[in-house]
Scaffold this motif. Structure first.
Motif, PDB file in Angstrom:
ATOM      1  N   ASP A  35      48.971   2.213  20.725  1.00 11.08           N
ATOM      2  CA  ASP A  35      47.539   2.667  21.306  1.00 11.08           C
ATOM      3  C   ASP A  35      47.218   4.116  21.424  1.00 11.08           C
ATOM      4  O   ASP A  35      46.186   4.474  20.879  1.00 11.08           O
ATOM      5  N   TRP A  36      48.271   4.855  21.755  1.00 16.26           N
ATOM      6  CA  TRP A  36      48.247   6.490  21.812  1.00 16.26           C
ATOM      7  C   TRP A  36      47.883   6.890  20.309  1.00 16.26           C
ATOM      8  O   TRP A  36      47.215   7.826  19.906  1.00 16.26           O
ATOM      9  N   ASN A 229      46.057  -3.426  29.150  1.00 18.33           N
ATOM     10  CA  ASN A 229      44.965  -3.970  28.044  1.00 18.33           C
ATOM     11  C   ASN A 229      43.701  -3.536  28.128  1.00 18.33           C
ATOM     12  O   ASN A 229      42.621  -3.733  27.380  1.00 18.33           O
ATOM     13  N   SER A 230      43.276  -3.148  29.287  1.00 12.24           N
ATOM     14  CA  SER A 230      41.946  -2.721  29.618  1.00 12.24           C
ATOM     15  C   SER A 230      41.656  -1.349  28.928  1.00 12.24           C
ATOM     16  O   SER A 230      42.243  -0.387  29.192  1.00 12.24           O
ATOM     17  N   GLU A 231      40.504  -1.464  28.236  1.00 16.67           N
ATOM     18  CA  GLU A 231      40.182  -0.379  27.465  1.00 16.67           C
ATOM     19  C   GLU A 231      39.177   0.578  28.192  1.00 16.67           C
ATOM     20  O   GLU A 231      38.073  -0.101  28.720  1.00 16.67           O
ATOM     21  N   PRO A 233      37.325   4.724  28.560  1.00 14.46           N
ATOM     22  CA  PRO A 233      37.121   6.009  27.669  1.00 14.46           C
ATOM     23  C   PRO A 233      38.334   6.909  27.698  1.00 14.46           C
ATOM     24  O   PRO A 233      39.207   6.773  28.792  1.00 14.46           O
ATOM     25  N   ASP A 234      38.491   7.894  26.597  1.00 13.48           N
ATOM     26  CA  ASP A 234      39.831   8.673  26.783  1.00 13.48           C
ATOM     27  C   ASP A 234      39.876   9.446  27.988  1.00 13.48           C
ATOM     28  O   ASP A 234      41.056   9.986  28.287  1.00 13.48           O
ATOM     29  N   LEU A 235      38.916   9.674  28.674  1.00 11.59           N
ATOM     30  CA  LEU A 235      38.924  10.688  29.938  1.00 11.59           C
ATOM     31  C   LEU A 235      39.701  10.097  31.087  1.00 11.59           C
ATOM     32  O   LEU A 235      40.050  10.486  32.045  1.00 11.59           O
ATOM     33  N   PHE A 236      39.950   8.729  30.822  1.00 12.03           N
ATOM     34  CA  PHE A 236      40.727   8.107  31.914  1.00 12.03           C
ATOM     35  C   PHE A 236      42.178   8.257  31.676  1.00 12.03           C
ATOM     36  O   PHE A 236      42.564   7.981  30.839  1.00 12.03           O
TER      37      PHE A 236
END
Length: 549
Positions: A35-36, A229-231, A233-236
């Motif tokens: 994922d990363w 698994n929860s998608e 935004p990248d700011l999280f």
């Protein structure tokens, strides 16, 4: 326990993954790293595209298009944040155990068996027979010479053929030996692959079985997978800690929320042709605060929704969500981690909420969530429930009440049984609100006997309890000691339980302090409330205790 530390330098991400089974931990680590990597590739592509656009945007029309695209991206980024809650409602958050299994095939090609080299035919002597001229027939020496040369040529050809056949045999043998070695290596690799695949899939099956058997650690790991698994935004940050409390079927979620500084502020980009420059418009501070607060409330409800929806075994009756923010203190230049919101949601009540229509802030308040009126101020609050896992004083408890009857004299009980009885009573008292009570190591009337964690947003927090199996009136010293313990423990309240009564000075001292005094009469009433009966006879107890001593 197995654990793996993983990090990604590009995204500056770090995570410690723990679990009971090595294969499950490795599988989760592989999924996180993948994922990363995908997110990093996406960022690199975005940067590359941006750079290309800047190079290409030399003409005015192209620059106008670029500005328009920047505006579209900014609007879409804000829209994504606005839909954080709605995004999850059409997704089935339950874990598909089959997806966790290894379904890959062994891809290493099967070794190709070598083809034997071509073997030339053996020389035939007749092919070397000389031909004689008339002269050769007349002169015998010429004839003999030709015969001798023919024999020599045949012998030479036969020798060369023999050497070639030997060379081919050796070459074929070496090729076959190499093939057999490659075949053995291939079979070993295939067997190892199949073994590891089998172990991984069996580990997943075991993990699934442990989860459906309501193993507390397996429930925590399952919930961890749900949130992984929860998608977002990248700011999280997508960092959290979980603890499952089996006695009350409560899941405690310590969730790291994004800092307000991470909220995108770009609203619009225009290209001013006359000045050949871009003009950027940003959101006002009030608008950013509004977006940020909605995002935090939405994230809170979304997390609780995902966990309840994924709960395939009915393991969760209650969820406590504590939202933390790691933010820069501009006064001292240091980063500080603050809990800025906390809420407990019981399953039945939460599932009755229509999240499609809800106002997340009003819903949060209706659930009696705790937080400042303006979350954007990042004002810290005390979490509803925050169990200290490092408290080594906690020990295993046992039940006592079921062994008692109306002839049981509480004032004459074994002092350790009495402490466990008090723990049992208060656990029943706090169970209805999702609380938990832990007993400490044997103290024999000294220190903290039990610690209660009450999630109620008004009366809740950490509560220290002391149990005194006394036959004489309790003076002010015990109450004063309890007050000191409350302060030392950082507790919100102290409860002193005695089989006897308290003197006037004790009641006076406790009047204006967070202390509750329960005497023998109160204790018997609490017992009866929870379906148990006993008695307190101080005179009888004095005689029994004197005889035992």
């Amino acid at each position: 326990m197995y654990q793996i530390e993983i990090k990604h330098d590009g995204l500056n991400k770090y995570r410690l993954i723990k679990g009971k089974d090595r294969h499950v931990v490795e599988q989760k680590a592989a999924v996180q790293i993948k994922d990363w990597d995908e997110r990093w590739e996406k960022q690199l592509e975005m940067l590359e595209k941006k750079h290309e656009k800047e190079l290409l945007a030399l003409e005015k029309e192209e620059k106008k298009e670029y500005a328009s695209q920047q505006t579209t991206d900014a609007v879409e980024n804000l829209q994504v944040l606005d839909n954080v809650l709605l995004h999850t409602l059409d997704i089935d958050d339950r874990i598909d155990w089959d997806d966790l299994k290894d379904h890959s095939s062994f891809v290493e090609p099967y070794p190709v068996k070598p083809t034997p080299l071509h073997r030339p035919s053996q020389p035939v002597k007749s092919a070397f027979e000389p031909t004689f001229s008339i002269t050769d027939k007349i002169f015998s020496k010429n004839k003999e010479k030709k015969i001798k040369e023919a024999d020599l040529n045949y012998s030479k050809a036969l020798e060369e053929w023999t050497l070639e056949i030997e060379r081919i045999k050796i070459s074929d043998a070496e090729a076959l030996k190499k093939y057999k070695s490659l075949l053995a290596d291939w079979e070993k690799s295939k067997n190892q692959f199949e073994l590891e695949k089998k172990e991984t899939n069996e580990a997943v099956d075991l993990q699934k079985q442990r989860y459906f058997d309501n193993d507390p650690l397996a429930i925590e790991e399952y919930c961890d997978m749900v949130l992984s698994n929860s998608e977002y935004p990248d700011l999280f940050p997508k960092e959290y800690d979980l603890e499952y409390i089996l006695a009350t079927k409560t899941l405690l979620v310590e969730y790291n929320l994004p800092d307000i500084e991470a909220i995108p502020k770009l609203k619009e980009v225009k290209y001013v042709a006359t000045k050949d420059e871009y003009k950027e418009t940003y959101l006002t501070e009030a608008a950013v605060n509004k977006i940020y607060e909605k995002l935090l409330y939405d994230t809170t409800l979304r997390t609780i929704h995902e966990l309840y929806e994924a709960d395939a075994t009915g393991a969760l009756d209650s969820i406590v969500f504590n939202g933390w923010v790691n933010t820069l203190n501009k006064a001292n230049g240091n980063y500080e981690k603050k809990c800025i919101l906390s809420v407990q949601a019981n399953k039945d009540a939460f599932l009755a909420i229509n999240l499609q229509q809800v106002d997340s802030k009003i819903c949060f308040k209706n659930l009696k969530g705790v937080g400042s009126s303006k979350l954007s101020s990042l004002t810290p609050i005390a979490p509803i429930l925050n169990i200290n896992r490092e408290d080594t004083r906690f020990v295993s408890s046992y039940d006592v009440a079921a062994t008692m009857d109306q002839e049981t004299n509480l004032a004459a009980m074994d002092w350790q049984d009495f402490e466990h009885l008090i723990r049992e009573l208060f656990e029943k008292e706090f169970n209805s609100s999702g609380g938990e009570v832990k007993i400490t190591q044997a103290s024999k009337d000294g220190g903290v006997d039990a610690v209660a964690f009450d999630p109620d947003p008004i009366r809740g927090g950490k509560i220290v309890i002391q149990a005194k199996r006394y036959t004489n009136v309790e003076g002010v010293s015990a109450v004063r000691d309890l007050y000191g313990t409350v302060l030392n423990e950082g507790a919100t309240k102290g409860i002193l339980v005695s089989t006897a009564d308290y003197g006037p000075d004790a009641y006076n001292f406790a009047t204006d302090k967070p202390i509750t005094l329960l005497n023998g009469s109160n204790l018997l009433h609490l017992l009866e409330k929870h379906g148990h009966r006993a008695k307190i006879d101080l005179k009888e107890a004095k005689k029994i205790l004197k005889q035992n001593n």
